[in-house]
Design a protein around this motif. Structure first.
Motif, mmCIF file in Angstrom:
data_model
loop_
_atom_site.group_PDB
_atom_site.id
_atom_site.type_symbol
_atom_site.label_atom_id
_atom_site.label_comp_id
_atom_site.label_asym_id
_atom_site.label_seq_id
_atom_site.Cartn_x
_atom_site.Cartn_y
_atom_site.Cartn_z
ATOM 1 N N GLY A 228 -24.853 6.798 -1.271
ATOM 2 C CA GLY A 228 -25.589 6.139 -0.210
ATOM 3 C C GLY A 228 -25.061 5.569 1.218
ATOM 4 O O GLY A 228 -25.915 4.868 1.879
ATOM 5 N N GLY A 229 -24.032 6.179 1.458
ATOM 6 C CA GLY A 229 -23.446 6.037 2.724
ATOM 7 C C GLY A 229 -22.405 4.568 2.893
ATOM 8 O O GLY A 229 -22.300 4.248 3.787
ATOM 9 N N ARG A 230 -22.370 4.113 1.711
ATOM 10 C CA ARG A 230 -21.354 2.984 1.791
ATOM 11 C C ARG A 230 -19.566 3.465 1.754
ATOM 12 O O ARG A 230 -19.569 4.087 1.297
ATOM 13 N N VAL A 231 -19.052 2.887 2.799
ATOM 14 C CA VAL A 231 -17.700 3.096 3.174
ATOM 15 C C VAL A 231 -16.736 2.145 2.577
ATOM 16 O O VAL A 231 -17.070 0.845 2.893
ATOM 17 N N LEU A 232 -15.843 2.507 1.775
ATOM 18 C CA LEU A 232 -14.950 1.804 1.062
ATOM 19 C C LEU A 232 -13.397 1.746 1.372
ATOM 20 O O LEU A 232 -13.200 3.016 1.439
ATOM 21 N N GLU A 233 -12.702 0.739 1.293
ATOM 22 C CA GLU A 233 -11.155 1.014 1.167
ATOM 23 C C GLU A 233 -10.794 1.543 -0.016
ATOM 24 O O GLU A 233 -11.426 0.804 -1.106
ATOM 25 N N GLY A 234 -10.085 2.523 -0.002
ATOM 26 C CA GLY A 234 -9.467 2.920 -1.501
ATOM 27 C C GLY A 234 -8.215 2.206 -1.625
ATOM 28 O O GLY A 234 -8.257 1.170 -2.276
ATOM 29 N N ARG A 235 -7.104 2.929 -1.339
ATOM 30 C CA ARG A 235 -5.779 2.499 -1.491
ATOM 31 C C ARG A 235 -5.554 0.978 -0.705
ATOM 32 O O ARG A 235 -5.928 0.974 0.336
ATOM 33 N N HIS A 236 -4.995 -0.118 -1.249
ATOM 34 C CA HIS A 236 -4.724 -1.261 -0.648
ATOM 35 C C HIS A 236 -3.784 -1.034 0.468
ATOM 36 O O HIS A 236 -2.944 -0.282 0.536
ATOM 37 N N GLY A 237 -4.188 -1.695 1.784
ATOM 38 C CA GLY A 237 -3.725 -1.763 2.994
ATOM 39 C C GLY A 237 -4.191 -0.536 3.911
ATOM 40 O O GLY A 237 -3.530 -0.508 4.967
ATOM 41 N N SER A 238 -4.905 0.080 3.172
ATOM 42 C CA SER A 238 -5.388 1.318 4.329
ATOM 43 C C SER A 238 -6.007 0.965 5.450
ATOM 44 O O SER A 238 -5.847 1.327 6.385
ATOM 45 N N LEU A 239 -6.971 -0.225 5.365
ATOM 46 C CA LEU A 239 -7.666 -0.998 6.204
ATOM 47 C C LEU A 239 -6.940 -1.366 7.223
ATOM 48 O O LEU A 239 -6.965 -1.172 8.635
ATOM 49 N N ALA A 240 -6.111 -2.144 7.185
ATOM 50 C CA ALA A 240 -4.991 -2.726 7.818
ATOM 51 C C ALA A 240 -4.192 -1.759 8.795
ATOM 52 O O ALA A 240 -3.994 -1.970 9.968
ATOM 53 N N ALA A 241 -3.709 -0.703 7.995
ATOM 54 C CA ALA A 241 -3.094 0.367 8.706
ATOM 55 C C ALA A 241 -3.822 0.973 9.661
ATOM 56 O O ALA A 241 -3.341 1.399 10.771
ATOM 57 N N LEU A 242 -5.114 1.277 9.322
ATOM 58 C CA LEU A 242 -6.051 1.918 10.341
ATOM 59 C C LEU A 242 -6.250 1.151 11.555
ATOM 60 O O LEU A 242 -6.274 1.370 12.726
#
Length: 208
Positions: free
Chosen positions: A103-117
């Protein structure tokens, strides 16, 4: 102009499969972090690699091509993969950095990935491809794409996410690859999806 493009797209895509037609640029969106989708505390804290990744690896989940495009389903999918990767495979946490639902929902997988990005100068070590976990961002796409292609909503989200990753980490779109390019014992992301990778690189370049 946009209306004609959308009409043409619907005519060519039929049930929503992807085809090589003119696409509008993907709309801005957000990434649901681990806390938002209800992730468990990881069994092991992933290591942070203090440098930028070199490429993006595209995966498919090899799960059913479901019709449920809801946020609730996307969150359930993220929890399922964390349980699978932690409890069955012993990876300590979700293997991939990000997941995109049908459905086009974007989710962080591994913890910390979004902060690193967001930092743009580091990567959380993944568990999505042997030999590439410290140098590549892994993006998992819900579904099986051996003969089918991703639905439009998922494709648009993938283009947006790849563009964001490439911009933050200064990765050229030419460094977007399929899982199979670096791991021979897999068909991932599926033959039909793999054939679309040149189009994905072009769409990401356009979005940038």
């Amino acid at each position: 102009m946009r209306s004609r493009a959308l009409v043409s797209r619907r005519a060519l895509l039929g049930a929503g499969a992807l085809a090589a037609v003119a696409w509008p640029l993907p709309a801005a969106r957000t990434v649901a972090g681990c806390a938002e989708w209800g992730a468990r505390v990881p069994a092991e804290q992933p290591e942070v690699v203090p440098r930028r990744p070199e490429r993006v690896l595209v995966h498919h989940t090899a799960t059913e091509n479901v019709g449920d495009t809801s946020e609730r389903h996307a969150f359930e999918l993220a929890r399922f993969f964390q349980r699978l990767h932690t409890d069955d495979r012993g990876w300590g946490d979700t293997g991939q950095h990000f997941t995109i639902s049908r459905g086009g929902r974007v989710l962080e997988g591994r913890h910390g990935s979004l902060a690193a990005l967001r930092s743009g100068d580091r990567l959380v070590e993944g568990a999505h491809c042997p030999g590439q976990n410290r140098t590549s961002v892994g993006i998992e796409n819900e579904g099986t794409y051996v003969t089918e292609t991703p639905p439009a909503a998922q494709w648009d989200a993938l283009v947006w996410m790849c563009a964001r990753v490439c911009r933050q980490y200064d990765i050229p779109p030419t460094e977007i690859h399929g899982h199979r390019d670096f791991y021979g014992d897999t068909v991932c992301p599926g033959d039909a999806f793999y054939a679309l990778l040149p189009r994905l690189r072009a769409d990401v370049a356009l979005a940038l």
